[in-house]
Each structure stands twice: as C-alpha cells, then as structure tokens.
Design a protein around this motif. Structure first.
Motif, PDB file in Angstrom:
ATOM      1  N   TYR A 283       0.853  -1.187   0.000  1.00 23.82           N
ATOM      2  CA  TYR A 283       0.000   0.000   0.000  1.00 23.82           C
ATOM      3  C   TYR A 283       0.895   1.246   0.000  1.00 23.82           C
ATOM      4  CZ  TYR A 283      -3.711  -3.184   1.394  1.00 23.82           C
ATOM      5  OH  TYR A 283      -4.623  -4.213   1.452  1.00 23.82           O
TER       6      TYR A 283
ATOM      7  N   GLU B  59       3.833   0.559   3.236  1.00 27.60           N
ATOM      8  CA  GLU B  59       4.007  -0.708   3.944  1.00 27.60           C
ATOM      9  C   GLU B  59       3.569  -1.878   3.083  1.00 27.60           C
ATOM     10  OE1 GLU B  59       3.056  -1.376   8.032  1.00 27.60           O
ATOM     11  OE2 GLU B  59       2.640   0.761   8.298  1.00 27.60           O
TER      12      GLU B  59
ATOM     13  N   LEU C 231       0.476   3.970   2.705  1.00 33.07           N
ATOM     14  CA  LEU C 231       1.030   3.621   4.018  1.00 33.07           C
ATOM     15  C   LEU C 231       2.530   3.347   3.964  1.00 33.07           C
ATOM     16  CD1 LEU C 231      -1.731   1.109   5.171  1.00 33.07           C
ATOM     17  CD2 LEU C 231      -1.574   3.554   5.694  1.00 33.07           C
TER      18      LEU C 231
END
Length: 105
Positions: free
Chosen positions: A71, A76, A74
């Motif tokens: 993502y 992450e 994010l």
C-alpha cells in the motif's frame, strides 16, 4: 464475464499480461477498477492498481500460496498465506491448460 482470446494453444502459453477493467454492480451502483495483470505459469501473479485514484500504485504479488500486498499510501507491505480458492484466475488458467474446458469461475 472473462474472455480470453489466444493466437497459440493455451498449453503453450506460460506468461500473460493484460490491462483489466473490472466493473462491479451493486444495487444499481457501479464501481470500476483498472489494473495491470501479469501471470507467469504455474504459480506467480502480479497485479498493479491503476484506478480508482485512492488505490493507485497498490500491488498484489502472488507466489504459490503466499501473497504480498503493498500500500503506497502507508508505505508498507503485508504478507499472507492464501488458499488456492483465493487465487481464482490462476486456478482457472491451470484448469484450462490441463484440458478442463468446463471450468467456471
């Protein structure tokens, strides 16, 4: 509905790349997703979201029974173990390559 048209016998194709437009209709409302799809037979799939804008750049990588989701908002990555049922496109292509012409999604 999914339609594939191939110039070669499917049994000879080991890689597949496509730009996919997926439309979902729920209670007269429609949602559209566009993504780049790449497959390397027998067990690798890569999907990169192109739209909607909120999902732009998300990537989904399937390798056997492992899935990695990245993502960008994010910054992450998340890793999961998946069931074969979750990776239905790859399962459909495997069934067709093995001669099961009656496979349905």
């Amino acid at each position: 509905m999914v339609t594939f048209v191939f110039g070669n016998s499917l049994s000879k194709i080991n890689t597949l790349e496509a730009k996919v437009t997926e439309k979902t209709y729920i209670n007269k409302n429609s949602k559209e997703k566009v993504y780049k799809f790449q497959m390397k037979y027998p067990d690798k799939v890569y999907k990169e979201m192109l739209s909607p804008k909120i999902n732009l750049g998300e990537t989904y990588t399937y390798n056997g029974n492992k899935k990695r989701v990245y993502y960008p908002m994010l910054k992450e990555s998340f890793f999961e173990t998946i069931t074969e049922d979750e990776n239905y496109i790859l399962q459909a292509i495997k069934a067709i390559k093995q001669g099961n012409k009656n496979y349905t999604l």
